[in-house]
Design an enzyme around this catalytic site. Structure first.
Site, PDB file in Angstrom:
ATOM      1  CG  ASP A  67      78.109 -93.368 -75.133  1.00  0.00           C
ATOM      2  OD1 ASP A  67      79.262 -93.231 -75.577  1.00  0.00           O
ATOM      3  OD2 ASP A  67      77.316 -92.422 -75.022  1.00  0.00           O
ATOM      4  CG  ASN A 129      68.365 -85.331 -76.758  1.00  0.00           C
ATOM      5  OD1 ASN A 129      69.484 -85.245 -76.260  1.00  0.00           O
ATOM      6  ND2 ASN A 129      67.856 -86.489 -77.150  1.00  0.00           N
ATOM      7  CG  HIS A 131      71.788 -87.423 -75.134  1.00  0.00           C
ATOM      8  ND1 HIS A 131      71.471 -88.052 -76.323  1.00  0.00           N
ATOM      9  CD2 HIS A 131      73.026 -86.891 -75.341  1.00  0.00           C
ATOM     10  CE1 HIS A 131      72.450 -87.914 -77.177  1.00  0.00           C
ATOM     11  NE2 HIS A 131      73.415 -87.209 -76.613  1.00  0.00           N
ATOM     12  CD  GLU A 136      68.667 -90.261 -76.366  1.00  0.00           C
ATOM     13  OE1 GLU A 136      68.774 -89.067 -76.027  1.00  0.00           O
ATOM     14  OE2 GLU A 136      69.092 -90.688 -77.455  1.00  0.00           O
TER      15      GLU A 136
HETATM   16  P1  PGA Z   1      78.730 -84.123 -79.769  1.00  0.00           P
HETATM   17  O1  PGA Z   1      77.802 -85.121 -78.962  1.00  0.00           O
HETATM   18  O2  PGA Z   1      79.939 -83.884 -78.929  1.00  0.00           O
HETATM   19  O3  PGA Z   1      79.058 -84.842 -81.038  1.00  0.00           O
HETATM   20  O4  PGA Z   1      77.954 -82.873 -79.975  1.00  0.00           O
HETATM   21  C1  PGA Z   1      77.539 -84.855 -77.618  1.00  0.00           C
HETATM   22  C2  PGA Z   1      76.560 -85.854 -77.065  1.00  0.00           C
HETATM   23  O5  PGA Z   1      75.670 -86.308 -77.803  1.00  0.00           O
HETATM   24  O6  PGA Z   1      76.669 -86.182 -75.876  1.00  0.00           O
END
Ligand code: PGA
Length: 235
Positions: A67, A129, A131, A136
């Site tokens: 992304d 959450n 995702h 999302e």
């Molecule tokens: P993080 O993000 O590794 O910074 O916890 C993970 C994500 O949002 O997929």
């Protein structure tokens, strides 16, 4: 899904980097699916060490990141910049070997991945959450690479990388769930107690759009690495 629980983040980074290093050794033209965020940083550090120590070539590799933000105020907060810092620059991977989903014609990214023979090994984190990438809750399971509005919880989670919450972009372009599911092998890493609820929902055995990561229940080759904090609700 195979679930592996480790005591430390370092142990996870060691095993996952070993899988990447082994793939690169066996298949110098491998196609790697890469993730940003805090979670993969220790794995990338170990991978850089291993590749250098073993003298592995990286000039045949192709990478596709999950992304990228849309409308960033600060180029330094871009995921390309993150990858340059943590992996591409230390390894000498050239810009033309690397790909990020484009804002214009995002679905063309899926075609580009397929043109390169598909992703051999995809590394994933998971949002608090549930995702994966920036898919999302309630993203359709058949979504290809697309532009998304970021959930308030995602903007708040990621605000630690920005001067203030207002500076966090409201949109991103992300591989879709269908794009991710086409990877030949997937490794998802979750560390820290703030991921325990998402991990529990992902591993409940039922694929439901309310927890996008749960789609991985339908993939034939997924390994989930957890530390004890992220596994906290599984006992
Ligand atoms: P993080 O993000 O590794 O910074 O916890 C993970 C994500 O949002 O997929």
């Amino acid at each position: 899904m195979q679930v592996i629980i480790k005591k430390t983040i370092e142990e996870i980074a060691n095993e996952v980097s070993e899988k990447f290093a082994t793939l690169i050794e066996k298949k110098p033209k491998a196609v790697l699916g890469l993730a940003t965020g805090s979670t993969p940083i220790p794995t990338y550090q170990k991978l850089v060490e291993k590749i250098k120590k073993r003298g592995l070539r990286v000039d045949g590799l192709t990478t596709f990141n999950l992304d990228e933000y849309v409308n960033l105020k600060f180029p330094k907060e871009s995921y390309r910049h993150f990858m340059e810092e943590h992996l591409f620059h230390p390894l000498g991977i050239k810009r033309e070997q690397t790909h990020f989903p484009p804002e214009v014609n995002p679905e063309g990214y899926d075609e580009l991945i397929q043109k390169h023979g598909g992703i051999d090994l995809q590394i994933l984190g998971i949002g608090s959450n549930g995702h994966i990438a920036f898919n999302e809750a309630n993203t359709p399971f058949d979504a290809k690479t697309h532009i998304v509005d970021l959930a308030p919880s995602t903007r708040s989670d990621n605000s630690r990388f920005f001067p203030s919450l207002d500076d966090v972009p409201t949109q991103a372009v992300t591989m879709g769930l269908a794009t991710i599911m086409e990877a030949k092998e997937i490794i998802l890493i979750a560390t820290g107690a703030n991921k325990m609820k998402a991990v529990k929902a992902m591993l409940s055995g039922v694929a439901t759009p309310s927890c996008p990561a749960s789609i991985l229940n339908h993939h034939p080759n997924v390994t989930v690495y957890l530390d004890e904090g992220a596994a906290g609700l599984l006992y």
